[in-house]
Write an enzyme that holds these catalytic residues in place. Sequence first.
Site, mmCIF file in Angstrom:
data_model
loop_
_atom_site.group_PDB
_atom_site.id
_atom_site.type_symbol
_atom_site.label_atom_id
_atom_site.label_comp_id
_atom_site.label_asym_id
_atom_site.label_seq_id
_atom_site.Cartn_x
_atom_site.Cartn_y
_atom_site.Cartn_z
ATOM 1 N N HIS A 83 0.818 -1.218 0.000
ATOM 2 C CA HIS A 83 0.000 0.000 0.000
ATOM 3 C C HIS A 83 0.852 1.268 0.000
ATOM 4 C CE1 HIS A 83 -0.102 0.064 4.593
ATOM 5 N NE2 HIS A 83 -0.152 1.359 4.377
ATOM 6 N N ASP A 205 1.231 -7.653 2.449
ATOM 7 C CA ASP A 205 1.334 -6.224 2.148
ATOM 8 C C ASP A 205 2.798 -5.786 1.995
ATOM 9 O OD1 ASP A 205 0.865 -3.533 1.829
ATOM 10 O OD2 ASP A 205 -0.486 -3.355 3.546
ATOM 11 N N SER A 595 3.810 2.296 8.582
ATOM 12 C CA SER A 595 3.607 1.287 7.549
ATOM 13 C C SER A 595 4.896 1.088 6.776
ATOM 14 C CB SER A 595 2.508 1.720 6.594
ATOM 15 O OG SER A 595 1.277 1.337 7.131
HETATM 16 N N1 ARG Z 1 -5.053 0.633 7.728
HETATM 17 C C1 ARG Z 1 -3.740 0.714 7.156
HETATM 18 C C2 ARG Z 1 -3.202 2.147 7.268
HETATM 19 O O1 ARG Z 1 -3.798 2.961 7.903
HETATM 20 C C3 ARG Z 1 -3.685 0.181 5.773
HETATM 21 C C4 ARG Z 1 -4.387 1.000 4.744
HETATM 22 C C5 ARG Z 1 -4.304 0.445 3.346
HETATM 23 N N2 ARG Z 1 -5.153 -0.709 3.134
HETATM 24 C C6 ARG Z 1 -6.484 -0.661 2.791
HETATM 25 N N3 ARG Z 1 -7.146 -1.782 2.636
HETATM 26 N N4 ARG Z 1 -7.113 0.470 2.572
HETATM 27 O O2 ARG Z 1 -2.528 2.717 6.470
HETATM 28 N N1 ASP Z 2 -1.665 1.513 8.159
HETATM 29 C C1 ASP Z 2 -0.916 2.593 8.792
HETATM 30 C C2 ASP Z 2 0.121 3.184 7.826
HETATM 31 O O1 ASP Z 2 -0.046 3.152 6.628
HETATM 32 C C3 ASP Z 2 -0.292 2.146 10.049
HETATM 33 C C4 ASP Z 2 -1.216 2.309 11.224
HETATM 34 O O2 ASP Z 2 -1.970 3.297 11.278
HETATM 35 O O3 ASP Z 2 -1.120 1.474 12.118
HETATM 36 O O4 ASP Z 2 1.067 3.819 8.225
#
Ligand code: ARG
Ligand code: ASP
Length: 659
Positions: A83, A205, A595
């Site tokens: 991502h 990921d 991330s």
């Molecule tokens: N929750 C994670 C973060 O805040 C991953 C986001 C990307 N993945 C998704 N399915 N949208 O960045």
């Molecule tokens: N998914 C988040 C990021 O892209 C990490 C988090 O908020 O735990 O940095």
Amino acid sequence: MKRILLTLFSLLLLAPATADEGMWLPSLISHRIGDMRAKGFRLTADDIYSVNKASMKDAVVLFDGGCTGELVSAEGLLLTNHHCGYDAIQSHSTLEHDYLTRGFWARSRDEELPNKNLNVRFLVRMEEVTDRMAAGETADEIVRKAEAEGKGYKAAVEQMYYGNQQFLFLYEQFDDVRLVAAPPSSIGKFGGDTDNWIWPRHTGDFSVFRVYAGPDNKPAAYSPDNVPYRPRRHFTVSTRGVGEGDFTMIYGFPGNTQQYILSDVVKYIAETSDPMKIAIRTGRLDIIAEAQESDPALRIYYAAKHATIANAWKKWQGEVLGINRLGTYDKKLRTEARFAEATGDAEVLEELRKEFARALPYYYTRELLAETLLTLAYGYAEEEKADPLFAKREPTERALYRQAFGEYAARNNLLPAIPEIEAGIGQYGSPEAYADHIFGLAVNDPANGEIAALKTAVGKLHAEIVGRLGTRSLRNFNSARMNELYARYVEGLRRWAAAEKREGAMFPDANLTLRVAYGTVAGYEYADGEYHKPLTTLDGIIAKDNPAIYDYDIPQSLRDLHASKAYGRWGVEIGGRRTVPVCFLATNHTTGGNSGSPILNARGELVGINFDRTWRSTMSDIEFDPAICRNIAVDIRYVLMVIDRIGGAGYLLDEMTLR
Ligand code: ARG
Ligand code: ASP
């Protein structure tokens, strides 16, 4: 007795960092190294951060200005999340070469793909400059001097503890970063939005890049003559895996936390701000989901938009839940009362409350604008309108305009309405009717003066808000005056902590500077009687596999691999069956920006790549709860297996140092 009890009580309330809380500055990690070693870490503070010799910091980068990445070979090979590499992967994808869907594996260095506007930054050093600034040097001067030290150097002076300390961060920035490999999205984004912020998780990921440098190994703009960068240090990759209870450390760039905010701000977040944003986004997501369900082409068209809106939407729900469950507001109130008693500075709290009350309408309105009027395009390009899909999109786009104007009008109750909008609503009879009118112009006549006037009016309000808050940065509900007061308050908190021998227990809020967090691999009690184990496996992917559900449709190669169980060196025995580990949970304190961060074992070897938290953990930006806060990593063994067996790119493993 009462006094002693109170003191003990306040210790409990204010004793952070007893468990796994904290995001520590690497240059000061010697203060934590005793605790880290007690928890299993085998290396020294110098191994983590050193200016004079190669250390772990030399293998960690700020990736693309908002994620983290880590070097895993002597030839500049870098791992981050799928991502985080998504834009780069997408930018190279066409119908014939759909790398997002099919994955990408450069078969030789020649096939590695350069990216415009993608850079990585290594930390050269960090250095406290509080004294220099007190002596009159400006941040600009300090930055200029530092940047003159080397080619490609970028510097910034960052505040810690609300400006009580100033640190120079000097980076070496590389602008030639090439895409080397990415798994198909059905692995790299497996579970999609359905599983986002969720455990059990099975997302692969990761993506692979390579940093290139000039022949002198220094930063250089893209050139075919550039060569793979030779980092001072790269991580050894452990193939031995992790188990519950193992020490883990995360090294990366957490973006933003708010550990020291006033109780009133916590209340505002949990009772006003988050609920408002969640409700508005629920409306937007419903509109988009309806379109997506009506037509497969619209499902694809709106996928990225839906994912972006849903990400914070889910996070905020966890945050509210967590704040309420922990009673963070009441705890903060008690801490503030104790602070006033212990330090005698009740005034700073009163002043903070007053200033927050003054500033609140501005934050609120700014947030409301960001979720409504500022989400609209106010014009569609001719090219976009020529696309046959546009006709199908129109009802959805119109509905989004109606929703944005409707929500703005309904919730804008703290500052006077934008006059142009008030007039428009008056003229057309309702926010929705006015939205229809504006939408019509946005489609048919975006150059119309009315649209320009509307945009100017929104911009004017925005500028007014910024002016009233007296600060350019609208993060964290701070005004210029609040920043001053917070500096005094947080300094008081630190002195109080020192007086009670809790010094070193307070870490500065995350601000996208390099930090170390540590903890252990751990599951947690999800609900009464329901324990969530910290490891998932390929069997879980197969159990979710469903070609009819987009988020759970895996590549045939993964099914075949599972059927044959020909995992080779990547297979492990778990609970009597042969499988491949996929993701794990740990107690490391992380936030957005972490991330892509390396998760390291007690010997500093790479065991996973961080990519998420569980949604119920997300109040950790405000209060960390060791019982429930968990970060989510993809197990490095799954990454290696996918590279090797799905990508057929085992040659990439040859340049890594595997152990
Ligand atoms: N929750 C994670 C973060 O805040 C991953 C986001 C990307 N993945 C998704 N399915 N949208 O960045
Ligand atoms: N998914 C988040 C990021 O892209 C990490 C988090 O908020 O735990 O940095």
